[in-house]
Design a protein around this motif. Structure first.
Motif, short mmCIF file in Angstrom:
data_model
loop_
_atom_site.label_atom_id
_atom_site.label_comp_id
_atom_site.label_asym_id
_atom_site.label_seq_id
_atom_site.Cartn_x
_atom_site.Cartn_y
_atom_site.Cartn_z
N GLY A 96 33.71 37.19 -38.37
CA GLY A 96 34.05 37.30 -39.61
C GLY A 96 33.23 37.79 -40.62
N ARG A 97 33.48 38.40 -41.74
CA ARG A 97 32.82 39.02 -42.67
C ARG A 97 33.48 38.77 -44.25
NH1 ARG A 97 29.69 38.52 -39.13
NH2 ARG A 97 28.10 39.81 -38.43
N PHE A 98 32.78 38.41 -45.12
CA PHE A 98 33.11 38.26 -46.41
C PHE A 98 32.36 39.37 -47.17
CE2 PHE A 98 33.75 33.67 -45.71
CZ PHE A 98 35.33 33.84 -45.53
N THR A 99 33.52 40.12 -47.99
CA THR A 99 32.95 41.30 -48.85
C THR A 99 32.22 40.56 -49.95
OG1 THR A 99 34.89 41.29 -50.00
CG2 THR A 99 34.76 42.95 -48.02
N ALA A 100 31.60 41.55 -50.72
CA ALA A 100 30.88 40.98 -51.96
C ALA A 100 32.02 40.28 -53.00
CB ALA A 100 30.09 42.14 -52.72
N ALA A 101 33.03 41.18 -53.14
CA ALA A 101 34.16 40.83 -53.96
C ALA A 101 34.75 39.44 -53.55
CB ALA A 101 35.34 41.74 -54.01
N GLN A 102 34.85 39.11 -52.12
CA GLN A 102 35.45 38.03 -51.60
C GLN A 102 34.49 36.66 -51.93
OE1 GLN A 102 36.12 39.25 -47.75
NE2 GLN A 102 38.44 39.21 -47.94
N ARG A 103 33.15 36.97 -51.86
CA ARG A 103 32.23 35.93 -52.25
C ARG A 103 32.19 35.75 -53.69
NH1 ARG A 103 28.46 34.38 -48.30
NH2 ARG A 103 28.52 35.52 -46.35
N ALA A 104 32.31 36.58 -54.44
CA ALA A 104 32.35 36.36 -56.01
C ALA A 104 33.86 35.36 -56.15
CB ALA A 104 32.67 37.82 -56.53
#
Length: 359
Positions: free
Chosen positions: A315-323
């Motif tokens: 899995g990977r979270f994008t920068a937008a998802q982390r925000a």
């Protein structure tokens, strides 16, 4: 089958005395028992298994319709490991003192009652066939039968619901010796009697959320610690079988409409009782268990999502998802403790919206 631990077996009993007005599970109402031909079909499938389970779960329908002798035969065929958790669901008006003693002698370690409410008028509205007094009696019989693990279900946000109704139901379960309580919101599902003819007085979404948050608070105060979105237990009494689902461990379901996930492959049985008895239907592949499934299940748990483990699984979270996750924390819908992202009770109310942003 894989030898990876842990492993659970789910045994579906589709028969029930009457169909509840909110129920969309696969079941055959009007039953007064479970045909031996169905038990024989379960035994036929269990004979294929070569892996001893850590947990066995009899779900339904109404597994309490099984006789103690039938339960004993199925447990023996499942060959659970020493110390296994063996759960059987039951309706309060189905069991007797004698059958509960028989279930306990057969090896059932955990009995789960669908109480739902302590209000008799509400129970009739739901299509339940027991009464509050009957539920209290069943709980007393379970204690007398020697069950140390007793579970009770509470439905929230029912028609004309109040916090006082919840308080009375919680008191019934607490005083009845429940070590585990499942508390969940009523959902009006397609295909149910409630969907065809919705009852008057259903709370709106905001009111339902308030009932849920009140329940979390009161259960905590009564000594039932939340460990999953709808599940609460006295410390050390969490349900081991359902934790297999939420932690994406292996489990094998047997019976029409039962689901499995073994070696990250999901399977299911078609909903056909007679076909299952006759051996003319077989498990079908549903698809792989994905990293998104892992995310969804982990965020149901109070323990939360370990982001490092999520990434190890691909899995990977994008920068937008982390925000977005940080925004959830700032609005008190979640906490972020090091590498662990957890939903708060307020976040669990809007879990679907949060998941939509993260998947």
């Amino acid at each position: 089958m894989s030898k990876k631990e842990p492993f659970g077996i789910y045994i579906h009993i589709p028969y029930c005395k009457a169909k509840c007005r909110y129920c969309d599970f696969y079941s055959a109402p009007g039953a007064r028992g479970v045909p031996q031909s169905y038990v024989d079909a379960l035994l036929r499938e269990l004979a294929r298994n070569t892996r001893r389970p850590d947990t066995v779960y009899f779900g339904g329908g109404t597994p309490g319709l099984l006789s103690p002798a039938q339960v004993d035969a199925l447990i023996q065929a499942a060959a659970p490991l020493p110390g296994a958790e063996i759960t059987l669901e039951a309706n309060p008006d189905i069991v007797t003192s004698e059958t509960l003693r028989g279930f306990r002698a057969a090896g059932v370690t955990r009995i789960s009652f669908g109480v739902q409410s302590s209000d008799d008028a509400q129970l009739r509205r739901l299509g339940r066939t027991h009464t509050a007094a009957g539920a209290a009696q069943a709980l007393a019989w379970a204690r007398e039968a020697g069950f140390d693990e007793i579970c009770g279900d509470i439905m929230l946000a029912l028609p004309e619901y109040t916090n006082a109704e919840f308080d009375r139901t919680l008191a019934l379960l607490r005083d009845g010796g429940c070590t585990h309580i499942s508390a969940y919101l009523l959902k009006v599902e397609p295909g149910t009697a409630f969907y065809r003819s919705p009852p008057a007085g259903l709370p709106d979404g905001d009111a339902a959320a308030d009932f849920y948050l009140y329940a979390v608070q009161q259960l905590e105060a009564a000594g039932y610690r939340q460990y999953e979105i709808s599940n609460f237990a006295r410390p050390g009494h969490e349900g081991r079988h359902n934790l297999l689902y939420w932690n994406c461990n292996d489990y094998w379901g047997i019976g029409p409409a039962a689901h499995s996930c073994v070696d990250n492959v999901r399977r299911f049985w078609p909903g056909d009782v007679q076909g299952f008895i006759d051996g003319t239907i077989h498990e079908e592949i549903e698809g792989d268990c994905t990293v998104e499934d892992y995310l969804l299940m982990q965020l149901r748990l109070v323990s939360g999502l370990d982001i490092a483990e999520y990434e190890r699984r691909g899995g990977r979270f994008t920068a937008a998802q982390r925000a977005f996750m940080r925004q959830c924390v700032s609005h008190e819908y979640a906490t972020l403790d090091g590498n662990v992202f957890r939903l708060t009770p307020a976040g669990m109310v809007v879990q679907n919206a949060i998941l939509a942003e993260l998947i």
